[in-house]
Design an enzyme around this catalytic site. Structure first.
Site, PDB file in Angstrom:
ATOM      1  N   CYS A   6      10.130  -5.611  -3.713  1.00 48.97           N
ATOM      2  CA  CYS A   6       8.878  -4.914  -4.055  1.00 48.97           C
ATOM      3  C   CYS A   6       8.613  -5.010  -5.569  1.00 48.97           C
ATOM      4  O   CYS A   6       9.483  -4.705  -6.390  1.00 48.97           O
ATOM      5  CB  CYS A   6       9.013  -3.453  -3.628  1.00 48.97           C
ATOM      6  SG  CYS A   6       7.746  -2.393  -4.316  1.00 48.97           S
ATOM      7  N   THR A  96      -2.781  -3.316  -1.733  1.00 49.46           N
ATOM      8  CA  THR A  96      -2.212  -4.656  -1.915  1.00 49.46           C
ATOM      9  C   THR A  96      -0.732  -4.596  -2.278  1.00 49.46           C
ATOM     10  O   THR A  96      -0.003  -5.556  -2.063  1.00 49.46           O
ATOM     11  CB  THR A  96      -2.958  -5.441  -3.022  1.00 49.46           C
ATOM     12  OG1 THR A  96      -2.917  -4.683  -4.231  1.00 49.46           O
ATOM     13  CG2 THR A  96      -4.401  -5.708  -2.623  1.00 49.46           C
ATOM     14  N   HIS A 101       1.437   4.474  -4.478  1.00 45.43           N
ATOM     15  CA  HIS A 101       1.131   4.700  -5.891  1.00 45.43           C
ATOM     16  C   HIS A 101      -0.195   5.435  -5.996  1.00 45.43           C
ATOM     17  O   HIS A 101      -1.050   5.321  -5.126  1.00 45.43           O
ATOM     18  CB  HIS A 101       1.072   3.380  -6.666  1.00 45.43           C
ATOM     19  CG  HIS A 101       0.213   2.338  -6.017  1.00 45.43           C
ATOM     20  ND1 HIS A 101       0.650   1.587  -4.952  1.00 45.43           N
ATOM     21  CD2 HIS A 101      -1.053   1.937  -6.268  1.00 45.43           C
ATOM     22  CE1 HIS A 101      -0.320   0.761  -4.580  1.00 45.43           C
ATOM     23  NE2 HIS A 101      -1.365   0.958  -5.357  1.00 45.43           N
ATOM     24  N   HIS A 103      -3.496   5.762  -8.245  1.00 45.93           N
ATOM     25  CA  HIS A 103      -4.301   5.210  -9.329  1.00 45.93           C
ATOM     26  C   HIS A 103      -4.868   6.385 -10.126  1.00 45.93           C
ATOM     27  O   HIS A 103      -5.393   7.344  -9.547  1.00 45.93           O
ATOM     28  CB  HIS A 103      -5.490   4.417  -8.782  1.00 45.93           C
ATOM     29  CG  HIS A 103      -5.121   3.163  -8.052  1.00 45.93           C
ATOM     30  ND1 HIS A 103      -5.206   1.923  -8.635  1.00 45.93           N
ATOM     31  CD2 HIS A 103      -4.681   2.953  -6.786  1.00 45.93           C
ATOM     32  CE1 HIS A 103      -4.840   0.991  -7.757  1.00 45.93           C
ATOM     33  NE2 HIS A 103      -4.522   1.589  -6.621  1.00 45.93           N
TER      34      HIS A 103
HETATM   35  P1  AMP Z   1      -3.545  -1.176  -4.471  1.00 43.45           P
HETATM   36  O1  AMP Z   1      -4.646  -2.180  -4.259  1.00 43.45           O
HETATM   37  O2  AMP Z   1      -3.960   0.236  -4.271  1.00 43.45           O
HETATM   38  O3  AMP Z   1      -2.301  -1.547  -3.670  1.00 43.45           O
HETATM   39  O4  AMP Z   1      -3.194  -1.278  -5.999  1.00 43.45           O
HETATM   40  C1  AMP Z   1      -2.283  -2.181  -6.533  1.00 43.45           C
HETATM   41  C2  AMP Z   1      -2.576  -2.270  -8.003  1.00 43.45           C
HETATM   42  O5  AMP Z   1      -1.440  -2.801  -8.641  1.00 43.45           O
HETATM   43  C3  AMP Z   1      -3.758  -3.169  -8.352  1.00 43.45           C
HETATM   44  O6  AMP Z   1      -4.742  -2.410  -9.038  1.00 43.45           O
HETATM   45  C4  AMP Z   1      -3.125  -4.252  -9.230  1.00 43.45           C
HETATM   46  O7  AMP Z   1      -3.977  -4.646 -10.284  1.00 43.45           O
HETATM   47  C5  AMP Z   1      -1.885  -3.564  -9.735  1.00 43.45           C
HETATM   48  N1  AMP Z   1      -0.772  -4.438 -10.074  1.00 43.45           N
HETATM   49  C6  AMP Z   1      -0.262  -5.465  -9.351  1.00 43.45           C
HETATM   50  N2  AMP Z   1       0.768  -6.022 -10.002  1.00 43.45           N
HETATM   51  C7  AMP Z   1       0.941  -5.326 -11.153  1.00 43.45           C
HETATM   52  C8  AMP Z   1       1.842  -5.411 -12.245  1.00 43.45           C
HETATM   53  N3  AMP Z   1       2.810  -6.339 -12.295  1.00 43.45           N
HETATM   54  N4  AMP Z   1       1.712  -4.546 -13.265  1.00 43.45           N
HETATM   55  C9  AMP Z   1       0.739  -3.606 -13.245  1.00 43.45           C
HETATM   56  N5  AMP Z   1      -0.145  -3.464 -12.232  1.00 43.45           N
HETATM   57  C10 AMP Z   1      -0.051  -4.310 -11.202  1.00 43.45           C
END
Ligand code: AMP
Length: 113
Positions: A6, A96, A101, A103
């Site tokens: 992950c 994704t 998490h 936001h």
């Molecule tokens: P979600 O679509 O709710 O699963 O949000 C996942 C978020 O993680 C997205 O807004 C991505 O831009 C962010 N994300 C993915 N990889 C990274 C990373 N390595 N560092 C910081 N944010 C990330």
């Protein structure tokens, strides 16, 4: 418990770089790599679970703890005038990264979703 595949678990372990703004024994907060607002942080529990319903009792305690910490973290990072919290749950919501998490979006007047 962390999952070695992950991406957020790997950020928590320090294997992948991130712009961390807060960390303690239970949670980590770092900047979203593709910000959708002037301030876009991700608050991540230090236990791997995908959805709220998978959190269990310990996970729920952790989530509740995170909610008590988020207001000060948001304020200290440029969200003095309010902020929006979003938890995407599953594919239809656009989740994704399958490590739960929260936001934290703000730093400007936010539009409608
Ligand atoms: P979600 O679509 O709710 O699963 O949000 C996942 C978020 O993680 C997205 O807004 C991505 O831009 C962010 N994300 C993915 N990889 C990274 C990373 N390595 N560092 C910081 N944010 C990330």
């Amino acid at each position: 418990m962390l999952d070695e595949k992950c991406i957020f678990c790997r950020i928590i372990k320090g294997e992948i770089p991130s712009a961390k703004v807060y960390e303690d024994d239970w949670m980590c907060v770092f900047k979203d790599v593709e910000p959708k607002a002037k301030v876009h942080l991700l608050a991540v529990p230090k236990t791997h679970f995908k959805l709220i319903e998978e959190a269990g009792e310990d996970g729920m305690e952790m989530l509740s703890y995170m909610l008590t910490k988020i207001p000060a973290i948001a304020r200290e990072n440029g969200c003095e005038n309010g902020y929006r919290l979003i938890i995407n749950q599953g594919e239809d919501a656009g989740q994704t990264v399958f490590h739960l998490h929260i936001h934290i979006l703000g730093g400007e007047k936010l539009g409608d979703l």
